[in-house]
Design a protein around this motif. Structure first.
Motif, PDB file in Angstrom:
ATOM      1  N   ASN A  50       0.825  -1.209   0.000  1.00 46.43           N
ATOM      2  CA  ASN A  50       0.000   0.000   0.000  1.00 46.43           C
ATOM      3  C   ASN A  50       0.863   1.266   0.000  1.00 46.43           C
ATOM      4  OD1 ASN A  50      -2.107  -1.771   0.104  1.00 46.43           O
ATOM      5  ND2 ASN A  50      -3.015  -0.966   1.974  1.00 46.43           N
ATOM      6  N   PRO A 196      -5.205  -1.042  -2.628  1.00 47.42           N
ATOM      7  CA  PRO A 196      -6.290  -2.044  -2.681  1.00 47.42           C
ATOM      8  C   PRO A 196      -7.160  -2.044  -1.427  1.00 47.42           C
ATOM      9  CG  PRO A 196      -4.191  -3.009  -3.359  1.00 47.42           C
ATOM     10  CD  PRO A 196      -3.875  -1.675  -2.747  1.00 47.42           C
ATOM     11  N   CYS A 199      -9.622   0.970  -2.803  1.00 43.97           N
ATOM     12  CA  CYS A 199     -10.174   0.904  -4.166  1.00 43.97           C
ATOM     13  C   CYS A 199     -10.750  -0.488  -4.399  1.00 43.97           C
ATOM     14  CB  CYS A 199      -9.085   1.067  -5.229  1.00 43.97           C
ATOM     15  SG  CYS A 199      -8.103   2.562  -5.148  1.00 43.97           S
ATOM     16  N   ARG A 200     -11.764  -0.594  -5.251  1.00 46.70           N
ATOM     17  CA  ARG A 200     -12.136  -1.903  -5.776  1.00 46.70           C
ATOM     18  C   ARG A 200     -11.490  -2.023  -7.140  1.00 46.70           C
ATOM     19  NH1 ARG A 200     -17.152  -1.129  -2.968  1.00 46.70           N
ATOM     20  NH2 ARG A 200     -17.225  -2.689  -1.313  1.00 46.70           N
ATOM     21  N   ASP A 211      -8.535  -6.880  -4.536  1.00 45.69           N
ATOM     22  CA  ASP A 211      -8.550  -5.805  -3.548  1.00 45.69           C
ATOM     23  C   ASP A 211      -9.055  -6.331  -2.203  1.00 45.69           C
ATOM     24  OD1 ASP A 211     -11.504  -5.621  -3.357  1.00 45.69           O
ATOM     25  OD2 ASP A 211     -11.305  -5.162  -5.478  1.00 45.69           O
ATOM     26  N   LYS A 212      -9.297  -5.409  -1.294  1.00 46.04           N
ATOM     27  CA  LYS A 212      -9.642  -5.775   0.085  1.00 46.04           C
ATOM     28  C   LYS A 212     -10.973  -6.510   0.219  1.00 46.04           C
ATOM     29  CE  LYS A 212     -10.000  -3.572   4.622  1.00 46.04           C
ATOM     30  NZ  LYS A 212     -10.085  -2.232   5.263  1.00 46.04           N
ATOM     31  N   TYR A 226      -3.073  -8.783  -3.509  1.00 48.70           N
ATOM     32  CA  TYR A 226      -2.340  -7.522  -3.342  1.00 48.70           C
ATOM     33  C   TYR A 226      -1.038  -7.566  -4.141  1.00 48.70           C
ATOM     34  CZ  TYR A 226      -5.332  -5.419   0.284  1.00 48.70           C
ATOM     35  OH  TYR A 226      -6.372  -4.833   0.957  1.00 48.70           O
TER      36      TYR A 226
END
Ligand code: TMP
Length: 237
Positions: A50, A196, A199-200, A211-212, A226
């Motif tokens: 990140n 991530p 954001c999508r 993403d998350k 990731y």
């Protein structure tokens, strides 16, 4: 520049003072939360990804004329940023229906909007980050009308730039959340992170989630997602 006292610890980052009152050091953690902190976990290697991704993207946005808090990456987890006071708004832009939009309005995930949808929430964990409009934000004194107009403009411009950056590496930008801050002189700049977590990002061909949401929805393969989305970005730059 060296870290001094810890000023603030959030869910995914720590913020430290430096010798310079106008500069802070942000340190990214591997900690992950969802649903307003109800779900907690760790995503190994997330902090470093990140940190790097957010810096790469903010540097690109700066080049395109968007002012940001980014100053310099110090190491794999830490970045020097300008000190801002955060405008307590979660600024969300959506290109495709997903997440809370789909849930709130009963729309299937994946419906593509004719034009981007701009949305604001009140950044307030105690209240559960409630949705609000410009009148609510102004009535609450969260930002002036001029600031709200500028934030909307920046957010939609950023959407156009990020959509292109991600499309160039085979990734669809579904939606994202931004936070803005005020410098000492009141100038509005982009702050927080673009990653991530915020954001999508869907594989453009397969719509696989990178993403998350993999963490939020227990889809597995969180760390790998990731790493893969970061590789896509670095390979295309
Ligand atoms: P939502 O569909 O859950 O409202 O999320 C919209 C976008 O904002 C999505 O890309 C994830 C991001 N987001 C955050 O960065 N922080 C948050 O706390 C939430 C709820 C969403």
């Amino acid at each position: 520049m060296e870290k001094q006292e810890l000023l603030y610890e959030g869910k995914a980052k720590k913020v430290y003072a430096t010798q310079d009152p106008e500069l802070l050091i942000v340190s990214y953690k591997d900690d992950a939360t969802a649903f307003n902190g109800l779900k907690k976990g760790t995503i190994a290697g997330k902090g470093a990804i990140n940190n790097r991704m957010s810096n790469l993207l903010m540097a690109r946005l700066e080049k395109e004329g968007i002012p940001t808090h980014f100053v310099e990456e110090l190491n794999d987890r830490e970045t020097l940023v300008k000190r801002v006071s955060i405008v307590p708004l979660e600024v969300i832009v959506r290109n495709i229906a997903a997440g809370s939009f789909s849930k709130r309005y009963g729309v299937e995930e994946g419906a593509v909007f004719d034009r981007p949808t701009f949305e604001l929430s009140y950044k307030n964990d105690g209240l559960g980050d409630p949705l609000l409009n410009d009148d609510h934000a102004a009535a609450l004194g969260l930002a002036s009308r001029e600031e709200l107009a500028l934030i909307r403009n920046y957010a939609l411009t950023i959407n156009g730039l990020l959509k292109k950056i991600w499309a160039d590496c085979g990734v669809t930008l579904v939606d994202f959340k931004l936070e803005f801050g005020r410098l000492g002189d009141g100038t509005i700049v982009l702050a927080d992170e673009i990653s991530p977590d915020t954001c999508r990002l869907w594989d453009a061909a397969t719509h696989e989630k990178l993403d998350k949401d993999r963490f939020r929805r227990d889809l597995g393969g969180v760390e790998e997602a990731y790493v893969r989305v970061m590789e896509r970005l670095t390979n295309s730059l």
